[in-house]
Design an enzyme around this catalytic site. Structure first.
Site, PDB file in Angstrom:
ATOM      1  CB  VAL A 171      14.543  25.337   5.076  1.00 55.93           C
ATOM      2  CG1 VAL A 171      15.002  24.231   4.087  1.00 55.93           C
ATOM      3  CG2 VAL A 171      13.371  26.062   4.777  1.00 55.93           C
ATOM      4  CG  HIS A 202      19.137  28.373   4.036  1.00 55.30           C
ATOM      5  ND1 HIS A 202      18.775  27.295   4.676  1.00 55.30           N
ATOM      6  CD2 HIS A 202      18.208  29.397   4.497  1.00 55.30           C
ATOM      7  CE1 HIS A 202      17.928  27.845   5.793  1.00 55.30           C
ATOM      8  NE2 HIS A 202      17.592  29.190   5.612  1.00 55.30           N
ATOM      9  CG  HIS A 250      18.702  34.327   4.781  1.00 54.66           C
ATOM     10  ND1 HIS A 250      17.262  34.215   4.454  1.00 54.66           N
ATOM     11  CD2 HIS A 250      18.896  33.075   5.680  1.00 54.66           C
ATOM     12  CE1 HIS A 250      16.738  33.302   5.306  1.00 54.66           C
ATOM     13  NE2 HIS A 250      17.494  32.668   5.969  1.00 54.66           N
TER      14      HIS A 250
HETATM   15  P1  5GP Z   1      15.606  30.260   7.594  1.00 61.64           P
HETATM   16  O1  5GP Z   1      14.384  30.581   8.547  1.00 61.64           O
HETATM   17  O2  5GP Z   1      15.435  28.642   7.706  1.00 61.64           O
HETATM   18  O3  5GP Z   1      16.889  30.749   8.005  1.00 61.64           O
HETATM   19  O4  5GP Z   1      15.041  30.508   6.150  1.00 61.64           O
HETATM   20  C1  5GP Z   1      14.065  29.708   5.284  1.00 61.64           C
HETATM   21  C2  5GP Z   1      13.907  30.632   4.241  1.00 61.64           C
HETATM   22  O5  5GP Z   1      13.402  29.819   3.258  1.00 61.64           O
HETATM   23  C3  5GP Z   1      12.941  31.707   4.611  1.00 61.64           C
HETATM   24  O6  5GP Z   1      13.239  33.054   4.488  1.00 61.64           O
HETATM   25  C4  5GP Z   1      11.606  31.393   3.720  1.00 61.64           C
HETATM   26  O7  5GP Z   1      10.889  32.437   3.532  1.00 61.64           O
HETATM   27  C5  5GP Z   1      12.330  30.581   2.625  1.00 61.64           C
HETATM   28  N1  5GP Z   1      11.398  29.734   2.050  1.00 61.64           N
HETATM   29  C6  5GP Z   1      10.214  28.827   2.414  1.00 61.64           C
HETATM   30  N2  5GP Z   1      10.049  27.933   1.777  1.00 61.64           N
HETATM   31  C7  5GP Z   1      10.237  28.508   0.486  1.00 61.64           C
HETATM   32  C8  5GP Z   1       9.970  28.156  -0.774  1.00 61.64           C
HETATM   33  O8  5GP Z   1       9.310  27.190  -0.993  1.00 61.64           O
HETATM   34  N3  5GP Z   1      10.538  28.767  -1.798  1.00 61.64           N
HETATM   35  C9  5GP Z   1      11.378  29.681  -1.596  1.00 61.64           C
HETATM   36  N4  5GP Z   1      11.921  30.590  -2.866  1.00 61.64           N
HETATM   37  N5  5GP Z   1      11.718  30.285  -0.473  1.00 61.64           N
HETATM   38  C10 5GP Z   1      11.309  29.429   0.512  1.00 61.64           C
END
Ligand code: 5GP
Ligand code: ZN
Length: 112
Positions: free
Chosen positions: A94, A98, A100
């Site tokens: 995304v 963000h 985590h």
């Molecule tokens: P990334 O992989 O970009 O570091 O983390 C994106 C995070 O967003 C993932 O851990 C994924 O589970 C979470 N995520 C993706 N779509 C959604 C959503 O629609 N709602 C929520 N609450 N989390 C999401």
């Protein structure tokens, strides 16, 4: 259409909010990697840590929010992991900055 996390900020996509202030919100990750897995995001859209860091005070607001949330919550008394994935090789999925925040089990190191 805005990015997924901008839609969550606007309330167009539901999420379980756990924290909010003027600049930052946090909500539960839809696919948790541990018993407690929350995402902290700035309300303003930045693609990643590199663009977000160029805005004075923005990352400070995000980390202050994490401090407030984790300090107030017994769940984090034994520690937690904060992770920022950037780009393809880190599997950023995304493109809205963000952080985590993950806790509630023993976390292995190094991460995968
Ligand atoms: P990334 O992989 O970009 O570091 O983390 C994106 C995070 O967003 C993932 O851990 C994924 O589970 C979470 N995520 C993706 N779509 C959604 C959503 O629609 N709602 C929520 N609450 N989390 C999401
Ligand atoms: Zn966004």
């Amino acid at each position: 259409m805005d990015c997924l996390f901008c839609e969550i900020i606007k309330g167009n996509i539901p999420a379980e909010l756990v924290y909010e202030d003027e600049k930052v919100i946090a909500f539960k990750d839809i696919n948790p990697a541990a018993p407690h897995h929350v995402l902290f995001i700035p309300r303003e859209h930045y693609n990643n840590i590199n663009s977000a860091s160029k805005k004075d005070g923005l990352m400070e607001s995000v980390f202050k929010a994490i401090d407030t949330y984790t300090s107030d919550n017994e769940i984090f008394k034994d520690g937690y992991r904060s992770v920022i994935n950037t780009g393809k090789c880190a599997m950023q999925t995304v493109e809205h900055l963000h952080v985590h925040v993950i806790a509630g089990r023993d976390l292995a190191w190094p991460p995968g």
